[in-house]
Write a protein that holds these residues in place. Structure first.
Motif, PDB file in Angstrom:
ATOM      1  N   THR A   1      24.670  46.715  42.400  1.00  0.00           N
ATOM      2  CA  THR A   1      24.474  46.335  43.801  1.00  0.00           C
ATOM      3  C   THR A   1      24.071  44.870  43.900  1.00  0.00           C
ATOM      4  O   THR A   1      24.608  44.105  44.712  1.00  0.00           O
ATOM      5  N   GLY A   2      23.138  44.473  43.037  1.00  0.00           N
ATOM      6  CA  GLY A   2      22.689  43.083  43.030  1.00  0.00           C
ATOM      7  C   GLY A   2      23.762  42.120  42.576  1.00  0.00           C
ATOM      8  O   GLY A   2      23.999  41.080  43.215  1.00  0.00           O
ATOM      9  N   PHE A   3      24.441  42.468  41.496  1.00  0.00           N
ATOM     10  CA  PHE A   3      25.419  41.532  40.938  1.00  0.00           C
ATOM     11  C   PHE A   3      26.628  41.370  41.849  1.00  0.00           C
ATOM     12  O   PHE A   3      27.121  40.262  42.052  1.00  0.00           O
ATOM     13  N   ILE A   4      27.132  42.471  42.416  1.00  0.00           N
ATOM     14  CA  ILE A   4      28.302  42.376  43.292  1.00  0.00           C
ATOM     15  C   ILE A   4      27.961  41.638  44.579  1.00  0.00           C
ATOM     16  O   ILE A   4      28.787  40.903  45.129  1.00  0.00           O
ATOM     17  N   ALA A   5      26.717  41.792  45.055  1.00  0.00           N
ATOM     18  CA  ALA A   5      26.280  40.998  46.211  1.00  0.00           C
ATOM     19  C   ALA A   5      26.332  39.509  45.875  1.00  0.00           C
ATOM     20  O   ALA A   5      26.771  38.685  46.692  1.00  0.00           O
TER      21      ALA A   5
ATOM     22  N   VAL B   1      29.764  49.585  47.284  1.00  0.00           N
ATOM     23  CA  VAL B   1      29.545  49.953  48.677  1.00  0.00           C
ATOM     24  C   VAL B   1      28.421  49.133  49.295  1.00  0.00           C
ATOM     25  O   VAL B   1      28.575  48.522  50.361  1.00  0.00           O
ATOM     26  N   PHE B   2      27.272  49.105  48.613  1.00  0.00           N
ATOM     27  CA  PHE B   2      26.080  48.523  49.217  1.00  0.00           C
ATOM     28  C   PHE B   2      25.972  47.003  49.044  1.00  0.00           C
ATOM     29  O   PHE B   2      25.452  46.320  49.928  1.00  0.00           O
ATOM     30  N   GLY B   3      26.452  46.455  47.915  1.00  0.00           N
ATOM     31  CA  GLY B   3      26.319  45.021  47.685  1.00  0.00           C
ATOM     32  C   GLY B   3      26.967  44.170  48.759  1.00  0.00           C
ATOM     33  O   GLY B   3      26.285  43.477  49.526  1.00  0.00           O
TER      34      GLY B   3
ATOM     35  N   SER C   1      34.416  44.723  48.676  1.00  0.00           N
ATOM     36  CA  SER C   1      34.016  46.125  48.592  1.00  0.00           C
ATOM     37  C   SER C   1      35.220  47.007  48.248  1.00  0.00           C
ATOM     38  O   SER C   1      35.130  47.898  47.396  1.00  0.00           O
ATOM     39  N   TYR C   2      36.365  46.768  48.898  1.00  0.00           N
ATOM     40  CA  TYR C   2      37.595  47.494  48.562  1.00  0.00           C
ATOM     41  C   TYR C   2      37.944  47.285  47.085  1.00  0.00           C
ATOM     42  O   TYR C   2      38.298  48.233  46.374  1.00  0.00           O
TER      43      TYR C   2
ATOM     44  N   GLY D   1      37.900  50.094  43.944  1.00  0.00           N
ATOM     45  CA  GLY D   1      39.030  50.325  43.049  1.00  0.00           C
ATOM     46  C   GLY D   1      38.614  50.229  41.591  1.00  0.00           C
ATOM     47  O   GLY D   1      39.088  50.990  40.738  1.00  0.00           O
ATOM     48  N   MET D   2      37.695  49.325  41.307  1.00  0.00           N
ATOM     49  CA  MET D   2      37.229  49.137  39.936  1.00  0.00           C
ATOM     50  C   MET D   2      36.447  50.345  39.409  1.00  0.00           C
ATOM     51  O   MET D   2      36.499  50.634  38.206  1.00  0.00           O
TER      52      MET D   2
END
Length: 391
Positions: A20-24, A146-148, A254-255, A259-260
């Motif tokens: 969540t943190g990294f993708i944000a 989803v959340f990031g 997010s999409y 997928g990942m």
């Protein structure tokens, strides 16, 4: 199955928080670089430094696993990454590109722990559950998917009012996520887990000393990741340049990350049952198709579909190849997982460093064409991989 999941529950929880943190952070980093740097050729450098941090983090994780334990190595590495997020918050507050680079490097150290978690989960699982455990660890990154990006879009205006930058929210989430990941590993690990024991590695070789199978597995992992990073990292810039908002950037990322990660548990079970061959090949074909769809990049719908397929193709090849690397590491008592991830990070760094130059000179469409060429070469490598490994 419940017993197996209990053994890796603390690992799954740490992946949920750290992803969540990294993708944000990934969602906004190239935009942050554009905001604090006057040189457009440097926009990919923070992510490249983050990858460099992941290379160092992987080595630190390996050393701490052998000196203390895998659990201790994970919690310490996540904690270091949290500090990097704090530095990045401050970098945007004072408009410092150098601090942004430093923070990205340290946050990357934390990200290395999130990636190593998939191997740690595989090592502790029973023989019939190894690929499933690995894929579950990957799947828990769905929480980050989803959340990031969604939290970035939801709270960007609030942080803009507080700190004068709508991008700071991404690094606030990054620092918090890495900290919660460290606490998850420390608090929820089972006391009698083998992960609390020192890692014993019988053989630790340089990449140049690996045999043909190990080198090819590493090559496939690198090529697969390179195509994904090449297109994904340029997408926020492209979306902004066609006049869209940071909220749409978050939606598209997010999409992509769904997928990942979304189908990972299903893939893990299928790989356990049918082997790596079929799914590595399918992943390569999906990756090629995603590049073709992404060529229609002025249409937001095609961007969403293309980025989702990019993540999905990456996931098929990633799970299949990572599972083969895990099996190879265990059967040969060698830390190929460390060597291969280090090579992946180096390839990713090249993609990020070149981003400013390539995006300005050949544009998003040119980058997608280049990704298509690399994806085609990946398919040729996968064919060799199936012959060499017989899986």
């Amino acid at each position: 199955m419940i017993h197996e999941i209990k053994k890796i529950f603390h690992l799954l929880l740490s992946v949920a928080f750290s992803s969540t943190g990294f993708i944000a952070a990934v969602t906004i980093t190239v935009l942050a670089a554009r905001e604090v740097s006057s040189n457009p050729y440097l926009i990919g450098f923070p992510n490249a430094l983050g990858v460099g941090g992941a290379v160092i983090g992987t080595q630190l994780f390996d050393k701490m696993s052998q000196k203390y334990s895998r659990n201790k190595a994970l919690s310490n590495t996540f904690l270091i990454g949290s500090f990097g997020g704090l530095i990045q918050i401050y970098s945007l507050m004072i408009d410092s590109f150098l601090l942004l680079l430093l923070g990205a490097f340290i946050l990357g150290i934390g990200q290395s722990a999130a990636l190593q978690t998939r191997y740690v989960a595989s090592f502790v699982a029973s023989e019939s559950f190894k690929a499933t455990a690995l894929s579950l660890a990957v799947w828990f990154s769905v929480f980050g998917s989803v959340f990031g990006p969604r939290l970035v879009g939801e709270y960007s205006e609030i942080f803009n009012g507080w700190f004068g930058s709508d991008l700071i929210v991404g690094y606030f989430i990054a620092a918090s996520g890495m900290l919660l990941a460290a606490l998850s590993v420390s608090i929820f690990s089972q006391k009698d887990s083998t992960l609390n024991k020192k890692l014993v590695v019988e053989k630790s070789l340089k990449l140049s000393q690996l045999d043909s199978t190990a080198k090819l597995l590493t090559k496939i992992l690198v090529l697969n990741h390179f195509v994904m990073v090449l297109i994904m990292s340029a997408t926020p810039l492209h979306v902004q340049d066609i006049g869209e908002t940071i909220k749409l950037v978050g939606t598209i990322i997010s999409y992509h990350t769904l997928g990942m990660f979304l189908l990972s548990p299903v893939l893990g079970k299928l790989v356990d049952k049918y082997g790596n061959k079929l799914f590595a090949t399918i992943g390569g074909f999906i990756l090629i198709f995603s590049c073709i769809v992404s060529l229609f990049n002025t249409d937001v719908l095609f961007l969403k579909i293309g980025l989702y397929l990019l993540g999905l193709g990456w996931n098929f090849t990633y799970i299949a190849t990572s599972s083969a690397i895990s099996d190879y590491s265990i059967s040969n008592s060698i830390n190929l997982n460390i060597k291969s991830d280090s090579a992946v990070f180096i390839g990713s760094a090249v993609a990020h460093i070149s981003l400013g130059f390539t995006y300005l000179n050949i544009g998003y469409t040119g980058l997608v064409y280049f990704g298509l060429i690399i994806a085609s070469y990946l398919m040729l490598s996968i064919r060799k991989f199936t012959k060499l490994t017989n899986v």
